[in-house]
Design an enzyme around this catalytic site. Sequence first.
Site, short mmCIF file in Angstrom:
data_model
loop_
_atom_site.label_atom_id
_atom_site.label_comp_id
_atom_site.label_asym_id
_atom_site.label_seq_id
_atom_site.Cartn_x
_atom_site.Cartn_y
_atom_site.Cartn_z
N GLN A 1 -44.44 -45.52 6.20
CA GLN A 1 -45.27 -46.64 6.62
C GLN A 1 -46.52 -46.14 7.34
OE1 GLN A 1 -42.82 -49.98 8.41
NE2 GLN A 1 -41.22 -48.42 8.24
N ILE B 1 -28.37 -41.28 14.85
CA ILE B 1 -28.72 -40.19 15.76
C ILE B 1 -29.76 -40.73 16.73
CG2 ILE B 1 -29.69 -37.87 15.94
CD1 ILE B 1 -28.65 -37.35 13.09
N ARG C 1 -59.50 -44.03 14.85
CA ARG C 1 -58.18 -43.58 14.42
C ARG C 1 -58.31 -42.32 13.57
NH1 ARG C 1 -58.31 -47.34 16.90
NH2 ARG C 1 -57.91 -45.77 18.44
N HIS D 1 -48.59 -48.18 3.29
CA HIS D 1 -49.63 -48.95 3.97
C HIS D 1 -51.02 -48.32 3.84
CE1 HIS D 1 -46.23 -50.78 6.65
NE2 HIS D 1 -46.27 -51.30 5.45
N THR E 1 -38.52 -45.68 12.70
CA THR E 1 -38.93 -47.02 12.32
C THR E 1 -37.82 -48.00 12.66
OG1 THR E 1 -39.47 -48.49 10.47
CG2 THR E 1 -38.16 -46.55 9.95
N SER E 2 -38.21 -49.17 13.15
CA SER E 2 -37.23 -50.19 13.48
C SER E 2 -36.67 -50.87 12.24
CB SER E 2 -37.88 -51.26 14.37
OG SER E 2 -38.91 -51.93 13.65
#
Length: 224
Positions: free
Chosen positions: A86, A208, A56, A104, A170-171
Amino acid sequence: MKHIVVLTGAGISAESGIKTFRDADGLWEGHDVMEVASPEGFRDNPDLVLDFYNKRRRQLLEVQPNKAHFDLAELEKDYKVTIITQNVDDLHERAGSTKVIHLHGELLKVRSTKNEADIQEWKKDLVLGNVDANGNQLRPHIVWFGEDVPMIEKAVSVCETADILIIIGTSMQVYPAAGLMHYVPENTQTYFIDPNPAVSSNQNLTVISKAATIGVKEAINLLD
């Protein structure tokens, strides 16, 4: 000067080429998330976990901030801006944002397994045998499942001072981050930018339904 608080998630970084946290089947790069994102996973197979984050980290160093990151940084010319993210990448900082809270953790940092306050900048691979000054193994500076989110209280206090809230990519389903929007003052003008929003516009909420690289600029144009 009005204070804009921005909450960002994986969607804003995805447009730079960073893969989102996990696929629809719940796997993260083919791994059960608990194998690579929990203290137990690190204890049971540290080599796997370190290799996972090394990959990563290498990927992060190959990508660049996108237009949404730069548009948010530009806001600092006219507003006080605090970004609460996040994401564990440094793309907000690279684009020029100066106040970024990482809920995070940060991929380009490592910390001691024995002293959470012993944090170091780190841009190379991390392997077993990389230790702190006292000989303790270093680990990714990432908040894993089951661990406390040390920056959440600071994030709450920031949200309580928001004049405008912008939520991007983000949800808002992952807690404790999802609870932050409830700490902004009542009737705060809020903009929600996501190509597949799970909410609808109302008096104080403007949705949006676009990707961050387009939607952020649209939101900025609506600011008073």
